[in-house]
Design a protein around this motif. Structure first.
Motif, PDB file in Angstrom:
ATOM      1  N   ASN A   1       5.146 -21.479 -15.355  1.00 52.23           N
ATOM      2  CA  ASN A   1       6.079 -20.707 -15.896  1.00 52.23           C
ATOM      3  C   ASN A   1       6.320 -19.667 -15.319  1.00 52.23           C
ATOM      4  O   ASN A   1       4.862 -18.837 -15.090  1.00 52.23           O
ATOM      5  CB  ASN A   1       6.167 -20.167 -17.374  1.00 52.23           C
ATOM      6  CG  ASN A   1       6.798 -19.230 -17.808  1.00 52.23           C
ATOM      7  OD1 ASN A   1       7.961 -19.014 -17.998  1.00 52.23           O
ATOM      8  ND2 ASN A   1       6.254 -17.838 -18.541  1.00 52.23           N
ATOM      9  N   LEU A   2       7.066 -18.972 -14.471  1.00 51.15           N
ATOM     10  CA  LEU A   2       6.893 -17.154 -14.250  1.00 51.15           C
ATOM     11  C   LEU A   2       6.856 -16.603 -14.502  1.00 51.15           C
ATOM     12  O   LEU A   2       7.757 -16.661 -15.497  1.00 51.15           O
ATOM     13  CB  LEU A   2       8.643 -17.460 -12.765  1.00 51.15           C
ATOM     14  CG  LEU A   2       7.907 -16.981 -11.805  1.00 51.15           C
ATOM     15  CD1 LEU A   2       7.028 -16.498 -11.130  1.00 51.15           C
ATOM     16  CD2 LEU A   2       9.219 -15.699 -11.495  1.00 51.15           C
ATOM     17  N   MET A   3       5.520 -15.721 -14.141  1.00 49.41           N
ATOM     18  CA  MET A   3       5.165 -14.596 -15.160  1.00 49.41           C
ATOM     19  C   MET A   3       5.754 -13.155 -15.000  1.00 49.41           C
ATOM     20  O   MET A   3       6.908 -12.362 -15.303  1.00 49.41           O
ATOM     21  CB  MET A   3       3.682 -15.193 -16.324  1.00 49.41           C
ATOM     22  CG  MET A   3       3.201 -16.426 -16.665  1.00 49.41           C
ATOM     23  SD  MET A   3       1.598 -15.955 -16.643  1.00 49.41           S
ATOM     24  CE  MET A   3       1.334 -14.805 -17.948  1.00 49.41           C
ATOM     25  N   ALA A   4       5.184 -12.946 -13.757  1.00 55.13           N
ATOM     26  CA  ALA A   4       5.594 -11.528 -13.564  1.00 55.13           C
ATOM     27  C   ALA A   4       5.743 -11.307 -12.472  1.00 55.13           C
ATOM     28  O   ALA A   4       4.946 -12.116 -11.196  1.00 55.13           O
ATOM     29  CB  ALA A   4       3.890 -10.557 -14.153  1.00 55.13           C
ATOM     30  N   THR A   5       5.264  -9.763 -11.816  1.00 52.80           N
ATOM     31  CA  THR A   5       5.214  -9.772 -10.404  1.00 52.80           C
ATOM     32  C   THR A   5       4.813  -8.214 -10.056  1.00 52.80           C
ATOM     33  O   THR A   5       5.389  -7.082 -10.952  1.00 52.80           O
ATOM     34  CB  THR A   5       6.405  -9.417 -10.064  1.00 52.80           C
ATOM     35  OG1 THR A   5       7.702 -10.894  -9.619  1.00 52.80           O
ATOM     36  CG2 THR A   5       7.048  -8.892  -8.461  1.00 52.80           C
ATOM     37  N   THR A   6       3.867  -7.831  -9.195  1.00 55.19           N
ATOM     38  CA  THR A   6       3.243  -6.830  -9.191  1.00 55.19           C
ATOM     39  C   THR A   6       3.554  -6.472  -7.033  1.00 55.19           C
ATOM     40  O   THR A   6       4.094  -7.488  -6.213  1.00 55.19           O
ATOM     41  CB  THR A   6       1.954  -6.986  -9.288  1.00 55.19           C
ATOM     42  OG1 THR A   6       1.909  -6.908 -10.032  1.00 55.19           O
ATOM     43  CG2 THR A   6       1.396  -6.102  -8.221  1.00 55.19           C
ATOM     44  N   ILE A   7       4.535  -5.282  -7.763  1.00 54.40           N
ATOM     45  CA  ILE A   7       4.430  -4.906  -5.614  1.00 54.40           C
ATOM     46  C   ILE A   7       3.073  -3.310  -5.493  1.00 54.40           C
ATOM     47  O   ILE A   7       3.477  -2.916  -5.855  1.00 54.40           O
ATOM     48  CB  ILE A   7       5.895  -4.291  -5.521  1.00 54.40           C
ATOM     49  CG1 ILE A   7       7.481  -5.379  -5.588  1.00 54.40           C
ATOM     50  CG2 ILE A   7       6.649  -3.982  -4.131  1.00 54.40           C
ATOM     51  CD1 ILE A   7       8.652  -4.897  -6.130  1.00 54.40           C
ATOM     52  N   ILE A   8       3.444  -3.804  -4.282  1.00 55.34           N
ATOM     53  CA  ILE A   8       2.358  -2.602  -3.849  1.00 55.34           C
ATOM     54  C   ILE A   8       2.279  -1.717  -3.383  1.00 55.34           C
ATOM     55  O   ILE A   8       3.410  -2.363  -1.903  1.00 55.34           O
ATOM     56  CB  ILE A   8       0.569  -3.128  -3.318  1.00 55.34           C
ATOM     57  CG1 ILE A   8       0.267  -4.124  -4.516  1.00 55.34           C
ATOM     58  CG2 ILE A   8      -0.383  -2.174  -3.114  1.00 55.34           C
ATOM     59  CD1 ILE A   8      -1.087  -4.778  -3.735  1.00 55.34           C
ATOM     60  N   LEU A   9       2.581  -0.636  -3.613  1.00 53.05           N
ATOM     61  CA  LEU A   9       3.859   0.414  -2.524  1.00 53.05           C
ATOM     62  C   LEU A   9       1.959   1.132  -1.726  1.00 53.05           C
ATOM     63  O   LEU A   9       0.747   0.886  -2.203  1.00 53.05           O
ATOM     64  CB  LEU A   9       3.779   1.586  -3.572  1.00 53.05           C
ATOM     65  CG  LEU A   9       4.768   1.404  -4.360  1.00 53.05           C
ATOM     66  CD1 LEU A   9       5.502   2.736  -5.176  1.00 53.05           C
ATOM     67  CD2 LEU A   9       6.211   0.123  -3.389  1.00 53.05           C
ATOM     68  N   GLY A  10       2.689   1.897  -0.572  1.00 55.54           N
ATOM     69  CA  GLY A  10       1.571   2.295   0.119  1.00 55.54           C
ATOM     70  C   GLY A  10       1.037   4.378  -0.257  1.00 55.54           C
ATOM     71  O   GLY A  10       0.078   4.814   0.406  1.00 55.54           O
ATOM     72  N   ASN A  11       1.605   4.682  -1.550  1.00 55.27           N
ATOM     73  CA  ASN A  11       1.360   5.635  -1.688  1.00 55.27           C
ATOM     74  C   ASN A  11       0.096   6.493  -1.959  1.00 55.27           C
ATOM     75  O   ASN A  11      -0.414   5.758  -2.919  1.00 55.27           O
ATOM     76  CB  ASN A  11       2.185   6.583  -2.279  1.00 55.27           C
ATOM     77  CG  ASN A  11       2.181   8.260  -2.796  1.00 55.27           C
ATOM     78  OD1 ASN A  11       1.434   8.625  -2.324  1.00 55.27           O
ATOM     79  ND2 ASN A  11       3.020   9.047  -3.502  1.00 55.27           N
ATOM     80  N   ALA A  12      -1.162   7.070  -1.504  1.00 58.03           N
ATOM     81  CA  ALA A  12      -2.242   7.123  -1.611  1.00 58.03           C
ATOM     82  C   ALA A  12      -2.221   7.733  -2.980  1.00 58.03           C
ATOM     83  O   ALA A  12      -4.017   8.480  -3.013  1.00 58.03           O
ATOM     84  CB  ALA A  12      -3.662   6.616  -0.430  1.00 58.03           C
ATOM     85  N   GLY A  13      -1.585   8.797  -3.125  1.00 59.98           N
ATOM     86  CA  GLY A  13      -1.468   9.668  -3.797  1.00 59.98           C
ATOM     87  C   GLY A  13      -2.705  11.135  -2.828  1.00 59.98           C
ATOM     88  O   GLY A  13      -2.666  11.250  -1.868  1.00 59.98           O
ATOM     89  N   SER A  14      -3.830  11.882  -3.275  1.00 52.74           N
ATOM     90  CA  SER A  14      -4.982  12.729  -2.663  1.00 52.74           C
ATOM     91  C   SER A  14      -5.535  11.567  -1.467  1.00 52.74           C
ATOM     92  O   SER A  14      -6.166  12.324  -1.464  1.00 52.74           O
ATOM     93  CB  SER A  14      -5.332  13.149  -3.482  1.00 52.74           C
ATOM     94  OG  SER A  14      -6.497  12.452  -4.512  1.00 52.74           O
ATOM     95  N   GLY A  15      -5.438  10.359  -1.783  1.00 53.47           N
ATOM     96  CA  GLY A  15      -6.258   9.797  -0.730  1.00 53.47           C
ATOM     97  C   GLY A  15      -5.361   9.312   0.655  1.00 53.47           C
ATOM     98  O   GLY A  15      -5.997   8.080   1.573  1.00 53.47           O
ATOM     99  N   THR A  16      -5.077  10.307   1.153  1.00 56.37           N
ATOM    100  CA  THR A  16      -4.557  10.167   2.768  1.00 56.37           C
ATOM    101  C   THR A  16      -5.677   9.200   3.561  1.00 56.37           C
ATOM    102  O   THR A  16      -6.118  10.723   3.602  1.00 56.37           O
ATOM    103  CB  THR A  16      -3.155  10.762   2.572  1.00 56.37           C
ATOM    104  OG1 THR A  16      -1.811  10.454   2.407  1.00 56.37           O
ATOM    105  CG2 THR A  16      -3.169  10.241   4.219  1.00 56.37           C
ATOM    106  N   ASN A  17      -5.581   8.038   4.676  1.00 53.33           N
ATOM    107  CA  ASN A  17      -5.892   7.802   5.598  1.00 53.33           C
ATOM    108  C   ASN A  17      -7.333   8.254   5.209  1.00 53.33           C
ATOM    109  O   ASN A  17      -8.775   8.377   6.088  1.00 53.33           O
ATOM    110  CB  ASN A  17      -6.399   9.222   6.678  1.00 53.33           C
ATOM    111  CG  ASN A  17      -5.605   9.776   7.155  1.00 53.33           C
ATOM    112  OD1 ASN A  17      -3.895   9.175   7.280  1.00 53.33           O
ATOM    113  ND2 ASN A  17      -5.071  11.152   7.230  1.00 53.33           N
ATOM    114  N   THR A  18      -7.485   7.428   3.767  1.00 55.78           N
ATOM    115  CA  THR A  18      -8.822   6.724   3.406  1.00 55.78           C
ATOM    116  C   THR A  18      -8.926   5.525   3.237  1.00 55.78           C
ATOM    117  O   THR A  18      -7.660   4.633   3.461  1.00 55.78           O
ATOM    118  CB  THR A  18      -9.297   7.467   2.073  1.00 55.78           C
ATOM    119  OG1 THR A  18      -8.659   6.954   1.259  1.00 55.78           O
ATOM    120  CG2 THR A  18      -9.351   9.093   2.209  1.00 55.78           C
ATOM    121  N   ASN A  19     -10.167   4.610   3.658  1.00 54.72           N
ATOM    122  CA  ASN A  19      -9.807   2.910   3.427  1.00 54.72           C
ATOM    123  C   ASN A  19      -9.776   2.857   1.906  1.00 54.72           C
ATOM    124  O   ASN A  19      -9.975   3.333   1.369  1.00 54.72           O
ATOM    125  CB  ASN A  19     -11.715   2.710   3.742  1.00 54.72           C
ATOM    126  CG  ASN A  19     -11.408   3.310   4.839  1.00 54.72           C
ATOM    127  OD1 ASN A  19     -11.264   3.669   6.106  1.00 54.72           O
ATOM    128  ND2 ASN A  19     -13.126   2.489   5.554  1.00 54.72           N
TER     129      ASN A  19
END
Length: 237
Positions: free
Chosen positions: A19-37
């Motif tokens: 049974n295909l259950m779900a999907t997740t898409i990871i976006l790149g917005n780090a909020g306040s964490g830009t340029n952090t690992n």
């Protein structure tokens, strides 16, 4: 007897089909964490949407663990959150392979819990504004036997100063793994023709889409059917 056999096969199909259950898409917005690992387990066991970070449908991927790694190849530094041009570009951010010089390997490992499987849909490359030309190979590796189950060499693309995203390709994988099997997505840097490759080699990805499958629990209809079939067999004896 033939009717009974066909009836049983139909009911067992209801019980055992994946049974295909779900999907997740990871976006790149780090909020306040830009340029952090990026944390090693970013996107681990995601079950709810998080604005700018995860888009989730049908319950997300709570049974899939993620591990981000930038240890392979030459001068591979780390995965990082980057703004990449503002809120109207790459969803306000992207996941950058920082220091990704030629032969670097940046990886994401997908580890399902027992009874669940990994579905890899694809992702978008994100260019920069430096008018450089890039080339990557994308490998999907089954980790238990180190078998490459998907590979592609992306066509070279040259980033455009005014519309960098327009030239960067999307990669479609569409691979569904067997239950319990771990997979590693390797992004292998093949080439950079820029004259200052030592300082201007970073590239990024965005919209990493994956899902999970599972063996569904028997439906009430299937359970009733199995009970009826067992009763029929008992009556015939």
């Amino acid at each position: 007897m033939k009717t009974h056999t066909l009836y049983a096969a139909a009911i067992l199909g209801l019980v055992s089909t994946g049974n295909l259950m779900a999907t997740t898409i990871i976006l790149g917005n780090a909020g306040s964490g830009t340029n952090t690992n990026i944390p090693d387990t970013f996107g681990d066991n995601v079950s709810a949407s998080d604005a700018g970070r995860f888009e989730v449908t049908d319950g997300g991927t709570p049974n899939i663990g993620l591990t981000w790694d930038a240890s392979g190849g030459t001068n591979a530094n780390s995965w990082q959150f980057h703004a990449w041009g503002g809120s109207d570009y790459a969803a306000g951010g992207a996941l950058q392979m920082d220091g990704s010089s030629t032969n670097s390997i940046f990886s994401i490992t997908f580890t399902p819990e027992a009874g669940f499987g990994v579905v890899l849909n694809g992702f978008d490359f994100v260019g920069d504004t430096n008018n450089d030309t890039y080339q990557y190979r994308v490998d999907l590796v089954r980790t238990f036997d180190n078998n490459t189950v998907f590979t592609t060499t992306t066509a070279e693309w040259t980033t455009d100063t005014s519309q960098p995203q327009e030239n960067a390709p999307s990669v479609t994988i569409d691979y569904t793994g067997a239950l319990g099997e771990e997979y590693r997505l390797d992004l292998v840097r093949l080439n950079d023709d820029s004259s200052d490759a030592g300082s201007r080699v970073d590239i990024a990805i965005d919209n990493l889409s994956f899902g999970q499958t599972a063996i569904p629990e028997p439906t009430s209809t299937a359970l009733v059917g199995l009970g009826a079939f067992a009763f029929m067999l008992r009556r015939r004896r």
